[in-house]
Enzyme design. Structure first.
Site, PDB file in Angstrom:
ATOM      1  N   GLU A   1     -31.819  15.136  -2.900  1.00  0.00           N
ATOM      2  CA  GLU A   1     -31.339  14.912  -1.526  1.00  0.00           C
ATOM      3  C   GLU A   1     -29.863  15.277  -1.501  1.00  0.00           C
ATOM      4  OE1 GLU A   1     -32.284  11.253   0.528  1.00  0.00           O
ATOM      5  OE2 GLU A   1     -34.220  11.095  -0.508  1.00  0.00           O
TER       6      GLU A   1
ATOM      7  N   GLU B   1     -34.767   6.254  -4.616  1.00  0.00           N
ATOM      8  CA  GLU B   1     -33.638   5.332  -4.426  1.00  0.00           C
ATOM      9  C   GLU B   1     -34.090   3.884  -4.671  1.00  0.00           C
ATOM     10  OE1 GLU B   1     -31.484   6.112  -0.758  1.00  0.00           O
ATOM     11  OE2 GLU B   1     -30.973   8.138  -1.435  1.00  0.00           O
TER      12      GLU B   1
HETATM   13  O1  AHR Z   1     -32.596  11.594   4.084  1.00  0.00           O
HETATM   14  C1  AHR Z   1     -32.471  10.366   4.705  1.00  0.00           C
HETATM   15  C2  AHR Z   1     -32.519   9.200   3.731  1.00  0.00           C
HETATM   16  O2  AHR Z   1     -31.394   9.218   2.907  1.00  0.00           O
HETATM   17  C3  AHR Z   1     -33.673   9.169   2.757  1.00  0.00           C
HETATM   18  O3  AHR Z   1     -34.820   8.639   3.324  1.00  0.00           O
HETATM   19  C4  AHR Z   1     -33.158   8.281   1.672  1.00  0.00           C
HETATM   20  O4  AHR Z   1     -33.734   8.556   0.427  1.00  0.00           O
HETATM   21  C5  AHR Z   1     -31.664   8.535   1.692  1.00  0.00           C
HETATM   22  O5  AHR Z   1     -30.926   7.377   1.643  1.00  0.00           O
END
Ligand code: AHR
Length: 521
Positions: free
Chosen positions: A325, A197
């Site tokens: 994610e 990110e």
């Molecule tokens: O999973 C929690 C957080 O969500 C992670 O650290 C980040 O990459 C995302 O914004």
């Protein structure tokens, strides 16, 4: 799913008026003779960050813990995860990755420096779980590591050294250091995220700036011996298709001379209907249930549209879309640290898991890995722990039931689904996917998204008649049923005997709020 839904609407419009006058019924057509793409086993990947009690308490308890462990790693959690055939684990973050300096996590534990985990609760991280411990976890589970490198606060040299430390067997300082720390042979590491990110917690970069950084870092992350890295670029924020365009353009310009510059491109999407009011993981209404399922269906649009941008530069689909994610994000459980993101997991999570896995299967020509967030005690977990007890979540059971699709061949499927309406909103009530495994068995997974209504449906098998059908189901008496400590797990996989097979046609009734997997052979 929406794409298939539309296809069926078009097909319906072509039907004679007498057929159209009949009520819409749920109908699936599985093309058992048109199999083409493989459902990568890495679609069944996990994410484990140094966040809350995911690593500490959830995985790592230390060698001296009274909780049974193997070299500090919980035996109960490993045993539970082994049953899922976990394909890969992404580590150490997340946002944590971009403030993690790997050298702090090697060598004698007593000498490891501490750091403050600024992203997640401001707690002190003592670095007792580092590179060797993570690679040990992967070896215990028999899964591939997915290392997320620090581009935000690290350096090219630091990341390049980490690759050398892990994978080289040559005569160099990093190999020497690894051997000094007790690991003679190099590990194999394939998946490598070049930052996380980076538009946000990974360094607040623009797409153009990051594209250059990606090129610079990639150049210096070398392949040692027989180890070949599959480098994964950070994606933009959700529907930032311009970001995808910038990175793919950069890849295209390097293609041909900078081989292996990139293997995959990351997409993150969390299911949150309203970020200002995420709501409880366990106390919710049917309206919330519906809103969550509607929000999760957005994954279909995101995958389709990012893939379309990728197609313009990479029609041969050499670059994988890596959804590293995903999952539900609710309010933390009352009384727990808000920075620890600990939430319970109900039947609603099971439905969300099934819908997303169906979408990933459907797009397996482009989606090559996904990592649900997160494996233990954080967000939409597989396992929850409390001291020496563990609980397997409804999401765990979906992963278990769906494991038959891992590495199988996707069977194209048409889905005609009735609508599930709530107020003026409507979504398809069914989500489904099918595959054929190496033994020739066909597995069809179908979710009934409706919180209260059973769904009758027919499923036509084209290209095979099949001789027998069996099935499994995950459901519960209430939509917010969950598994908790100190009581038997009420939400798990049960036999499903409600499907009949005759002349290549399956007939079944899906209970409300259920996920079923049928096996036809
Ligand atoms: O999973 C929690 C957080 O969500 C992670 O650290 C980040 O990459 C995302 O914004």
């Amino acid at each position: 799913m929406i794409r298939k839904h539309l296809l069926f609407v078009v097909m319906l419009l072509c039907l004679p008026p007498t057929v159209l006058a009949q009520p819409i019924t749920n109908m699936l057509v599985v093309h058992a003779d048109a199999a083409k793409d493989t459902i990568s086993r890495f679609i069944y990947g996990q994410f484990a960050e140094h966040l809350g009690r995911c690593i500490y308490g959830g995985i790592w308890v230390g060698e001296d813990s009274p909780i049974p462990n193997t070299r500090g790693i919980r035996n109960d959690v490993v045993a539970a995860l082994k049953k899922l055939n976990v394909a890969a684990i992404r580590w150490p973050g997340g946002c944590f990755a971009d403030e993690y300096h790997w050298r702090d996590g090697i060598g004698p534990r007593a000498d490891r420096p501490k750091l403050v985990n600024t992203n997640w609760g401001g707690v002190t991280e003592d670095n007792s779980f580092g590179t060797h411990e993570f690679m040990d976890l992967c070896e215990q589970l028999g899964c591939e590591p997915v290392i997320c490198g620090n581009i935000g606060s690290g350096t090219v040299k630091e990341m390049a050294d980490w690759v050398q430390y892990l994978t080289s067997d040559g005569d160099n300082p990093m190999t020497e250091l690894r051997k000094k720390n007790g690991r003679e042979k190099p590990w194999k590491v394939k998946f490598w995220c070049v930052g996380n990110e980076v538009w946000g917690c990974g360094g607040m970069m623009t797409a153009e700036f990051y594209a250059n950084e990606l090129g610079r870092y990639s150049w210096f992350l070398k392949n040692y011996g027989g180890n070949t890295l599959y480098k994964i670029s950070s994606g933009g924020l959700q529907e930032d298709y311009g970001w995808t365009d910038t990175i793919m353009k950069k890849w295209k310009s390097a293609d041909g001379w900078l081989q292996g510059f990139l293997g995959g491109y990351s997409l993150h999407y969390y299911t949150v209907p309203d970020w200002n009011k995420k709501g409880s993981a366990t106390e919710f209404t049917e309206k919330d249930w519906f809103a969550t399922l509607k929000a999760t269906l957005k994954m279909e649009e995101l995958v389709t549209r990012h893939s379309a941008v990728m197609d313009t530069y990479d029609p041969e689909k050499r670059i994988g879309l890596i959804v590293d994610e995903w999952g539900n994000w609710f309010d933390v459980e009352p009384g727990t640290n808000p920075g620890f993101l600990y939430q319970q997991n109900t039947l609603r999570d099971a439905l969300v898991a099934a819908v997303n896995l169906n979408i990933f299967h459907e797009h397996c020509d482009r989606v090559k890995m996904t990592n649900i967030a997160q494996m233990v005690n954080v967000l939409q977990s597989m396992v929850l722990t409390k001291d020496n007890a563990i609980v397997l979540t409804p999401t765990y059971y979906v992963f278990k039931m769906y494991s038959v699709h891992q590495g199988a061949t996707l069977l194209p499927m048409e889905v005609r689904s009735e609508s599930y309406t709530n107020g003026t909103d409507a979504i398809p009530v069914l989500s489904a996917s099918a595959s054929k495994d190496k033994a020739g068995k066909i597995h069809i997974s179908i979710a009934n998204l409706h919180a209260a209504k059973a769904q009758d449906l027919k499923c036509e098998l084209k290209g095979t008649a099949g001789s027998k059908v069996s099935g499994e189901i995950i459901t519960a008496a209430t939509m917010n049923a969950w598994n908790d400590f100190g009581r038997p797990e009420g939400v798990n996989v049960q036999p499903f005997k409600g499907a009949q097979l005759k002349d290549g046609m399956l007939t079944l009734s899906l209970p409300p709020r259920s996920v079923v997997t049928l096996e036809v052979n």
